[in-house]
Design a protein around this motif. Sequence first.
Motif, PDB file in Angstrom:
ATOM      1  N   MET A   1       0.817  -1.201   0.000  1.00  0.00           N
ATOM      2  CA  MET A   1       0.000   0.000   0.000  1.00  0.00           C
ATOM      3  C   MET A   1       0.861   1.266   0.000  1.00  0.00           C
ATOM      4  N   GLN A   2       1.987   1.230   0.717  1.00  0.00           N
ATOM      5  CA  GLN A   2       2.888   2.385   0.708  1.00  0.00           C
ATOM      6  C   GLN A   2       3.511   2.563  -0.671  1.00  0.00           C
ATOM      7  N   PHE A   3       3.806   1.451  -1.335  1.00  0.00           N
ATOM      8  CA  PHE A   3       4.301   1.492  -2.700  1.00  0.00           C
ATOM      9  C   PHE A   3       3.269   2.149  -3.605  1.00  0.00           C
ATOM     10  N   GLY A   4       1.997   1.795  -3.400  1.00  0.00           N
ATOM     11  CA  GLY A   4       0.928   2.379  -4.195  1.00  0.00           C
ATOM     12  C   GLY A   4       0.793   3.873  -3.981  1.00  0.00           C
ATOM     13  N   THR A   5       0.937   4.322  -2.728  1.00  0.00           N
ATOM     14  CA  THR A   5       0.855   5.745  -2.426  1.00  0.00           C
ATOM     15  C   THR A   5       1.997   6.504  -3.099  1.00  0.00           C
ATOM     16  N   TRP A   6       3.179   5.933  -3.062  1.00  0.00           N
ATOM     17  CA  TRP A   6       4.346   6.569  -3.674  1.00  0.00           C
ATOM     18  C   TRP A   6       4.186   6.682  -5.189  1.00  0.00           C
ATOM     19  N   ALA A   7       3.527   5.687  -5.813  1.00  0.00           N
ATOM     20  CA  ALA A   7       3.388   5.659  -7.273  1.00  0.00           C
ATOM     21  C   ALA A   7       2.230   6.515  -7.775  1.00  0.00           C
ATOM     22  N   ARG A   8       1.369   6.957  -6.897  1.00  0.00           N
ATOM     23  CA  ARG A   8       0.139   7.630  -7.316  1.00  0.00           C
ATOM     24  C   ARG A   8       0.370   8.861  -8.220  1.00  0.00           C
ATOM     25  N   PRO A   9       1.355   9.733  -7.948  1.00  0.00           N
ATOM     26  CA  PRO A   9       1.557  10.878  -8.854  1.00  0.00           C
ATOM     27  C   PRO A   9       1.849  10.456 -10.296  1.00  0.00           C
ATOM     28  N   LEU A  10       2.601   9.376 -10.478  1.00  0.00           N
ATOM     29  CA  LEU A  10       2.880   8.905 -11.837  1.00  0.00           C
ATOM     30  C   LEU A  10       1.622   8.348 -12.493  1.00  0.00           C
ATOM     31  N   LEU A  11       0.773   7.705 -11.704  1.00  0.00           N
ATOM     32  CA  LEU A  11      -0.496   7.216 -12.244  1.00  0.00           C
ATOM     33  C   LEU A  11      -1.383   8.397 -12.651  1.00  0.00           C
ATOM     34  N   ALA A  12      -1.344   9.466 -11.870  1.00  0.00           N
ATOM     35  CA  ALA A  12      -2.134  10.647 -12.196  1.00  0.00           C
ATOM     36  C   ALA A  12      -1.694  11.250 -13.527  1.00  0.00           C
ATOM     37  N   GLU A  13      -0.383  11.268 -13.760  1.00  0.00           N
ATOM     38  CA  GLU A  13       0.120  11.759 -15.042  1.00  0.00           C
ATOM     39  C   GLU A  13      -0.350  10.869 -16.189  1.00  0.00           C
ATOM     40  N   LEU A  14      -0.422   9.569 -15.946  1.00  0.00           N
ATOM     41  CA  LEU A  14      -0.880   8.637 -16.977  1.00  0.00           C
ATOM     42  C   LEU A  14      -2.358   8.857 -17.290  1.00  0.00           C
ATOM     43  N   VAL A  15      -3.150   9.153 -16.272  1.00  0.00           N
ATOM     44  CA  VAL A  15      -4.565   9.451 -16.490  1.00  0.00           C
ATOM     45  C   VAL A  15      -4.720  10.721 -17.317  1.00  0.00           C
ATOM     46  N   GLU A  16      -3.930  11.731 -17.015  1.00  0.00           N
ATOM     47  CA  GLU A  16      -3.991  12.983 -17.775  1.00  0.00           C
ATOM     48  C   GLU A  16      -3.638  12.746 -19.243  1.00  0.00           C
TER      49      GLU A  16
ATOM     50  N   VAL B   1      -3.128  -8.154  -6.439  1.00  0.00           N
ATOM     51  CA  VAL B   1      -3.825  -7.192  -5.583  1.00  0.00           C
ATOM     52  C   VAL B   1      -3.557  -5.795  -6.115  1.00  0.00           C
ATOM     53  N   TYR B   2      -4.624  -5.015  -6.267  1.00  0.00           N
ATOM     54  CA  TYR B   2      -4.503  -3.634  -6.723  1.00  0.00           C
ATOM     55  C   TYR B   2      -4.107  -2.758  -5.536  1.00  0.00           C
ATOM     56  N   VAL B   3      -2.965  -2.080  -5.657  1.00  0.00           N
ATOM     57  CA  VAL B   3      -2.447  -1.300  -4.530  1.00  0.00           C
ATOM     58  C   VAL B   3      -2.572   0.198  -4.743  1.00  0.00           C
ATOM     59  N   SER B   4      -2.884   0.628  -5.947  1.00  0.00           N
ATOM     60  CA  SER B   4      -3.068   2.058  -6.187  1.00  0.00           C
ATOM     61  C   SER B   4      -3.912   2.256  -7.439  1.00  0.00           C
ATOM     62  N   GLN B   5      -4.657   3.352  -7.448  1.00  0.00           N
ATOM     63  CA  GLN B   5      -5.503   3.655  -8.609  1.00  0.00           C
ATOM     64  C   GLN B   5      -5.780   5.157  -8.660  1.00  0.00           C
ATOM     65  N   VAL B   6      -5.758   5.689  -9.876  1.00  0.00           N
ATOM     66  CA  VAL B   6      -6.232   7.046 -10.122  1.00  0.00           C
ATOM     67  C   VAL B   6      -7.341   6.918 -11.158  1.00  0.00           C
ATOM     68  N   PRO B   7      -8.577   7.274 -10.807  1.00  0.00           N
ATOM     69  CA  PRO B   7      -9.697   7.049 -11.718  1.00  0.00           C
ATOM     70  C   PRO B   7      -9.758   8.060 -12.850  1.00  0.00           C
ATOM     71  N   SER B   8     -10.371   7.620 -13.931  1.00  0.00           N
ATOM     72  CA  SER B   8     -10.638   8.514 -15.055  1.00  0.00           C
ATOM     73  C   SER B   8     -11.650   9.576 -14.645  1.00  0.00           C
ATOM     74  N   LYS B   9     -11.642  10.694 -15.345  1.00  0.00           N
ATOM     75  CA  LYS B   9     -12.626  11.742 -15.078  1.00  0.00           C
ATOM     76  C   LYS B   9     -13.957  11.452 -15.752  1.00  0.00           C
ATOM     77  N   HIS B  10     -13.979  10.426 -16.633  1.00  0.00           N
ATOM     78  CA  HIS B  10     -15.238  10.045 -17.275  1.00  0.00           C
ATOM     79  C   HIS B  10     -16.168   9.403 -16.257  1.00  0.00           C
ATOM     80  N   SER B  11     -17.460   9.562 -16.481  1.00  0.00           N
ATOM     81  CA  SER B  11     -18.440   8.953 -15.569  1.00  0.00           C
ATOM     82  C   SER B  11     -18.473   7.447 -15.731  1.00  0.00           C
ATOM     83  N   MET B  12     -18.186   6.934 -16.935  1.00  0.00           N
ATOM     84  CA  MET B  12     -18.163   5.504 -17.178  1.00  0.00           C
ATOM     85  C   MET B  12     -16.712   5.040 -17.148  1.00  0.00           C
TER      86      MET B  12
END
Length: 255
Positions: free
Chosen positions: A84-99, A116-127
């Motif tokens: 989970m700490q690994f996921g928190t650390w990676a989150r900014p890079l995931l955010a860039e990927l979403v953008e 096991v999914y340890v980090s996620q940044v969701p799309s801005k789309h509703s679906m």
Amino acid sequence: MAEEKAGRDGGVQSLRRAFELLERLADTGGEASLSELAATSGLPMPTIHRLIRTLVQLGYVRQNTNRKYALGARLIRLGENASMQFGTWARPLLAELVEATGETANLAVLERDEVVYVSQVPSKHSMRMFTEVGRRVLPHGTGVGKAILSQLPAEDVRALLDRTGMPAYTDHTFTDPDELLAHLAQVAAQGYAVDESEQELGVRCIAVPLTGTPAPAAVSVSGPSGRLTREAVSRIAPLVQATAATLSTHLAESA
């Protein structure tokens, strides 16, 4: 200086050897005897016996009824917290990927034969895909799982599939080991995996394995098949590969 030397030669060396034994047990995928640990570690039997006895007392190793040894339940909390700490650390890079892609980005690791999914940044789309952090799935039916398995030796993949089985999540899920192994060879050759509604109908996922990491891991982009088209895959895959490469490099530098 004498105390420092004693600490280096005694305590630190013992600690290193204890972790080496834990890693040897992890490499077996199940359990091992003291003689098997001696053969793979090269440590003297009295040393192994002393270290294993201590690890059993602490709960980091357990002794099964057949007198072989396996990883203990006390390691679960450590592994999950580290993931989970690994996921928190990676989150900014995931955010860039979403953008860059407009779709949901995920990071997953392989733990005890499950993804096991340890980090996620969701799309801005509703679906969007509704995989959530903490969710566990079997690796044969997911993009991240196939990406991870593509980096493992075929015999290790077969052993994992024997332990987990290959239940069908949808009509598109691989359920035959030989077919999956042939597919994984293609995944390894092209550098990314595509989940074609194998985990969830109407969802497509592009996943890329991380390399040189302490635990097998993969990063992915997922979304509805109508939006994440096959044409979009060729455009988005290099972006996911770039993120995976950055994550791998950062982990290697911090190791």
